[in-house]
Design an enzyme around this catalytic site. Structure first.
Site, PDB file in Angstrom:
ATOM      1  N   ASP A  60       1.283  -1.388  -0.248  1.00  0.00           N
ATOM      2  CA  ASP A  60       0.036   0.765   0.044  1.00  0.00           C
ATOM      3  C   ASP A  60       0.448   1.553  -0.052  1.00  0.00           C
ATOM      4  OD1 ASP A  60      -2.444  -0.922  -0.227  1.00  0.00           O
ATOM      5  OD2 ASP A  60      -2.080  -2.183   1.359  1.00  0.00           O
TER       6      ASP A  60
ATOM      7  N   GLU B 245      -0.185   9.311   1.803  1.00  0.00           N
ATOM      8  CA  GLU B 245      -0.957  10.203   2.289  1.00  0.00           C
ATOM      9  C   GLU B 245      -0.667   9.973   3.890  1.00  0.00           C
ATOM     10  OE1 GLU B 245      -5.148  11.304   2.515  1.00  0.00           O
ATOM     11  OE2 GLU B 245      -4.489  12.923   1.966  1.00  0.00           O
ATOM     12  N   ASP B 246      -0.929   8.380   4.223  1.00  0.00           N
ATOM     13  CA  ASP B 246      -1.292   8.104   5.419  1.00  0.00           C
ATOM     14  C   ASP B 246       0.038   7.818   6.283  1.00  0.00           C
ATOM     15  OD1 ASP B 246      -3.872   6.843   5.327  1.00  0.00           O
ATOM     16  OD2 ASP B 246      -3.765   5.821   3.569  1.00  0.00           O
TER      17      ASP B 246
ATOM     18  N   ARG C 172       1.577  -1.686   6.793  1.00  0.00           N
ATOM     19  CA  ARG C 172       1.711  -0.730   6.899  1.00  0.00           C
ATOM     20  C   ARG C 172       2.803   0.444   7.533  1.00  0.00           C
ATOM     21  NH1 ARG C 172      -2.572   3.367   3.819  1.00  0.00           N
ATOM     22  NH2 ARG C 172      -0.034   3.697   3.112  1.00  0.00           N
TER      23      ARG C 172
ATOM     24  N   ARG D 184      -8.385   2.849  12.040  1.00  0.00           N
ATOM     25  CA  ARG D 184      -6.148   3.114  11.556  1.00  0.00           C
ATOM     26  C   ARG D 184      -5.818   4.511  12.955  1.00  0.00           C
ATOM     27  NH1 ARG D 184      -4.797   1.061   6.692  1.00  0.00           N
ATOM     28  NH2 ARG D 184      -6.572   0.446   5.825  1.00  0.00           N
TER      29      ARG D 184
ATOM     30  N   HIS E 262     -10.903   6.041   6.494  1.00  0.00           N
ATOM     31  CA  HIS E 262     -10.615   7.184   7.033  1.00  0.00           C
ATOM     32  C   HIS E 262     -11.689   8.146   7.509  1.00  0.00           C
ATOM     33  CE1 HIS E 262      -6.754   5.484   5.365  1.00  0.00           C
ATOM     34  NE2 HIS E 262      -5.940   5.324   6.083  1.00  0.00           N
TER      35      HIS E 262
ATOM     36  N   CYS F 147      -5.396  10.362  -1.208  1.00  0.00           N
ATOM     37  CA  CYS F 147      -4.214   9.705  -0.866  1.00  0.00           C
ATOM     38  C   CYS F 147      -2.947   9.803  -1.470  1.00  0.00           C
ATOM     39  CB  CYS F 147      -4.985   7.691  -0.609  1.00  0.00           C
ATOM     40  SG  CYS F 147      -6.517   7.941  -0.657  1.00  0.00           S
TER      41      CYS F 147
END
Ligand code: GLY
Length: 253
Positions: A60, A65-66, A85, A131, A161, A248
């Site tokens: 991923d 962005e995460d 992740r 998350r 999200h 994202c």
């Protein structure tokens, strides 16, 4: 206004990314083409884009962005809540060191993913999700307040999200879908609902006066155009198969 963006090319292991979308596996070659077009769209909005090479260790990892929350003043490295992740953020921290003399970090047991953080002016909304836990969100609030920003927490019900369902289009305008359409925390904003059969389009992206809208969501595109925004349509169908969207795919600052 944003000046920079960081993106990461999708890796071949993209097909093993986390997904609830039930839209099939992404096509790697098509994802590469779409990613290149996305980078072109960011550049056409005036951004200097750093394109990181693909990282096969993390399926991923194109969803950069995460991995961080970045503003003109601070860069906060996240601690992703999805176990597969965790570690993606290391190379993003290295990339951000070219722009910031010091970095802040979300530390365990706090978890936080940047997709849960929506900035509206100097106020940040932080989604509490599968998350992003309360500890991670509270750490981010403390970091933001130290830098003169304000923040509030928004418990999520259905979406992955926060920005899956609501994005800020500047000028006190929010594009929202589902659980965010009548949410009391956003009552001070002018709310533009994504079309009911176009929920995915709620993850559109304001960049320096333009709004990037995912291709194929014409009702929402027209609603945004009718507000006077210049729209660029970008096809992200392969990323949608992994629950990912326009926001994202980049960090913008
Ligand atoms: N596939 C993107 C994510 O679940 O984080």
């Amino acid at each position: 206004m944003f000046r920079h963006a960081i993106v990461r090319k999708p890796c071949r292991n993209l097909v093993r990314g986390i997904s609830t979308a039930l839209l099939g596996k992404p096509d790697y070659e098509q994802a590469l083409r779409q990613h290149a077009a996305y980078v072109d769209a960011l550049r056409s909005c005036g951004l200097e884009v750093v394109v990181l090479e693909a990282d096969e260790s993390y399926p991923d990892s194109t969803f950069v962005e995460d991995t961080a929350v970045v503003t003109e003043k601070i860069a906060v490295i996240s601690n992703p809540g999805a176990p597969s992740r965790r570690g993606e953020e290391g190379s993003i921290a290295e990339a951000l060191k070219s722009f910031f003399s010091s970095l802040e970090y979300i530390k365990p047991p706090g978890t936080l993913e940047g997709g849960d953080v929506m900035r509206a002016g100097d106020h940040f909304y932080i989604g509490l999700s599968q998350r992003t836990n309360r500890e991670g969100a509270n750490q981010l609030v403390q970091i933001l307040e130290k830098s003169g920003y304000a923040a509030s927490l928004v418990p999520l019900e259905h979406v992955l999200h926060l920005k899956t369902g609501v994005v800020y289009l500047e000028n006190k305008k929010l594009l929202a879908a589902g659980e965010f359409i009548a949410h009391p925390v956003f009552k001070e904003y002018h709310l533009i609902p994504a079309a009911v059969d176009e929920l995915y389009a709620a993850n559109s992206l304001w960049v320096n006066g333009w709004v990037l809208v995912p291709a194929g969501f014409n009702k929402t595109r027209r609603a945004i155009e009718n507000l006077g925004y210049s729209v660029k349509t970008v096809d992200v169908s392969e990323f949608r198969k992994l629950d990912g969207g326009l926001s994202c795919l980049s960090l913008r600052f």
